[in-house]
Scaffold this active site. Structure first.
Site, PDB file in Angstrom:
ATOM      1  N   SER A 192       0.765  -1.179   0.001  1.00  0.00           N
ATOM      2  CA  SER A 192       0.063   0.014   0.010  1.00  0.00           C
ATOM      3  C   SER A 192       0.894   1.077  -0.204  1.00  0.00           C
ATOM      4  O   SER A 192       1.990   1.094  -0.008  1.00  0.00           O
ATOM      5  CB  SER A 192      -0.926  -0.018   1.321  1.00  0.00           C
ATOM      6  N   LYS A 193       0.231   2.337  -0.149  1.00  0.00           N
ATOM      7  CA  LYS A 193       0.895   3.778   0.152  1.00  0.00           C
ATOM      8  C   LYS A 193       1.831   3.611   1.244  1.00  0.00           C
ATOM      9  O   LYS A 193       2.905   4.160   1.238  1.00  0.00           O
ATOM     10  CB  LYS A 193      -0.348   4.454   0.218  1.00  0.00           C
TER      11      LYS A 193
END
Ligand code: GLU
Length: 502
Positions: free
Chosen positions: A256-257
């Site tokens: 993810s980010k």
């Protein structure tokens, strides 16, 4: 498939957003495979879901590929023998093939309305029956179908999946993969508006564009049995499938980010070199089979093979990317580094960079400064920098008249008894100097140590660094002194005499 078959592979993105590492890895694997086999790499835009289309996504896809040096042999902007390469321009082809399946009895028309389908799903939920189309239209007679058509009722075309047995294929990464046919939905192939779904368009194009190997992310593997059935229905030979493993963060969690996963183009804005990013991405879930890590694109092309793709999850480790980027920065010649940094400074849109305290001075130096001086300053910082964004801060002291003193550095030496004498010694020594080499500077420091009777050379070296750069760390002292030159040193020692005085 015989080995004489020409390798033709494709990257088939949907323009639904700006590509991330996972997407570009697929493109890169296909590209490397084509190059390693002397084959062709095709880019095909799968834009059949017009509702998911995102403005600017296509441009970002092409820009990401170009930035990383992933050149396509056929596709957008260059065309090719097997075009068009946008699926939205091939609707007739898919409709024609859907008709062919209908004629063969491998697909059927489904007239169920959205409401009927919703009721069916509700019934399945309540009764805990697997959620899939219950095939109620599959048994319709020719008469019934004729009537529905005559009344103008909209329909979709569905694939008639085998009702029993297994669907199997040999995956180049996973080995043999098997599915229970009866558990797979009768996939919609053509929607009532005449647009195909991914499955039909993808298979038809892979066949017509003579794709030999389908290399794609693992998230597509559950679509593959449907594709296998489609190939059989058409009487076509399927390509070889290779599903690359999912990508996880270094902590084992879903990527993810938080792990630093962003648009690929963001890495360019943040000061990563294309070569480093390509190298890094290639090694996520693929290995050359030895310990090599720094591999340029030609080396990757030479080493790439499907056998090197691992079935276990690939790892995205931002620290490794940063380390690699530093390695690639260090591999640049002085001139290359200057060009790369100047281009970065002129083009990046990274706000943090553009707004950072040291940037204006730095940018000015790049545009108007003495090129040789700037080039040598960059080269002195090259050893320690991991990202291009770090240069303005790291080099700041080379370009300002008044260095910014860091508190710790000052606190350590302020008021020490030998400082004033040290500065005075330098000022005297420099009075008649202009050019000085690093050796000259070292001799000057040694002479000061002797004259002042200092017990350790460090007592001169560290405050000299603070006086000239404002900081306690940085590149080699004598080299930076030589680059600053006598005139700048004089000014700085004058200022430091006051700053470091009690
Ligand atoms: N259009 C699909 C995507 O966006 C292609 C998947 C495939 O390669 O078959 O990734």
């Amino acid at each position: 498939m015989g080995s004489s078959v020409m390798v033709r592979v494709r990257y088939a993105p949907s323009p639904t957003g700006s590509p991330h590492v996972g997407n570009i890895r697929t493109a890169l694997f296909n590209f490397l495979f084509a190059r390693s086999e002397g084959g062709r790499f095709i880019v095909r835009i799968e834009d059949t879901d017009q509702t998911r289309k995102v403005e600017g996504a296509l441009e970002d896809i092409l820009a990401s590929l170009r930035w990383l040096g992933i050149e396509w042999d056929e596709g957008p902007e260059i065309g090719g023998e097997f075009g068009p390469y946008f699926q939205s321009q091939r609707l007739k082809i898919y409709q024609h093939h859907a008709d062919e399946l209908l004629k063969k009895g491998a697909a059927y028309r489904c007239f169920c309305t959205p409401q009927e389908l919703e009721e069916m799903r509700e019934y399945q939920r309540i009764n805990k029956i697997p959620q899939m189309y219950d095939r109620r239209c599959r048994g319709k007679t020719a008469d019934e179908i004729g009537k529905e058509l005559a009344s103008g009722k909209p329909f979709v075309v569905r694939l008639a999946m085998p009702l029993q047995g297994k669907i199997a294929f040999e995956d180049a990464v996973r080995g043999r993969v098997e599915y229970e046919a009866s558990l797979i939905d009768d996939q919609v192939l053509l929607k009532s508006d005449g647009w195909p779904t991914y499955h039909l368009a993808n298979v038809v194009d892979d066949h017509l564009q003579q794709i030999s190997h389908v290399i794609r992310g693992d998230e597509w593997i559950n679509s593959t049995p449907k594709h296998v059935v489609l190939y059989q229905a058409f009487g076509w030979e399927p390509p070889i499938f290779a599903h690359a493993p999912i990508i996880k963060g270094a902590d084992g969690a879903k990527l993810s980010k938080r792990h630093g996963d962003t648009r690929c183009l963001d890495y360019r804005e943040k000061g990563y070199l294309a070569e480093a990013v390509a190298n890094f991405i290639a090694l996520i879930g693929w290995s050359p089979g030895d310990n090599r890590e720094i591999m340029r694109i030609q080396e990757l092309e030479a080493a790439f093979s499907l056998q090197g793709i691992q079935p276990s999850p690939g790892v995205f480790d931002l620290q490794k990317l940063q380390w690699m980027n530093g390695e690639y920065i260090r591999a640049l010649s002085k001139e290359q580094l200057y060009e790369v940094v100047a281009a970065f400074d002129a083009n990046t849109k990274d706000e943090q960079y553009l707004e950072s305290a040291s940037r204006a001075v730095f940018s000015q130096a790049l545009k108007k400064g003495d090129k040789d001086y700037v080039m040598r300053a960059l080269a002195l910082e090259q050893e320690r920098v991991k990202l291009l964004t770090e240069f303005p801060e790291a080099c700041e002291f080379f370009f300002v008249d008044h260095v910014r003193f860091d508190d710790q550095g000052v606190a350590k030496w302020k008021g020490q008894p030998h400082i004033e004498a040290l500065m005075n010694f330098y000022l005297e020594h420099l009075a008649d100097k202009t050019e000085m080499s690093a050796e000259d500077c070292e001799q000057m420091v040694n002479a000061a140590v002797e004259r002042l009777g200092l017990l350790k050379r460090a007592l001169a070296i560290h405050p000299t660094r603070v006086a000239l750069t404002g900081r306690s760390f940085g590149p080699g002292l004598f080299e930076l002194m030589a680059l600053l030159g006598a005139a700048r040193m004089k000014t700085r020692f004058e200022i430091a005499k006051n700053v470091l005085n009690a």
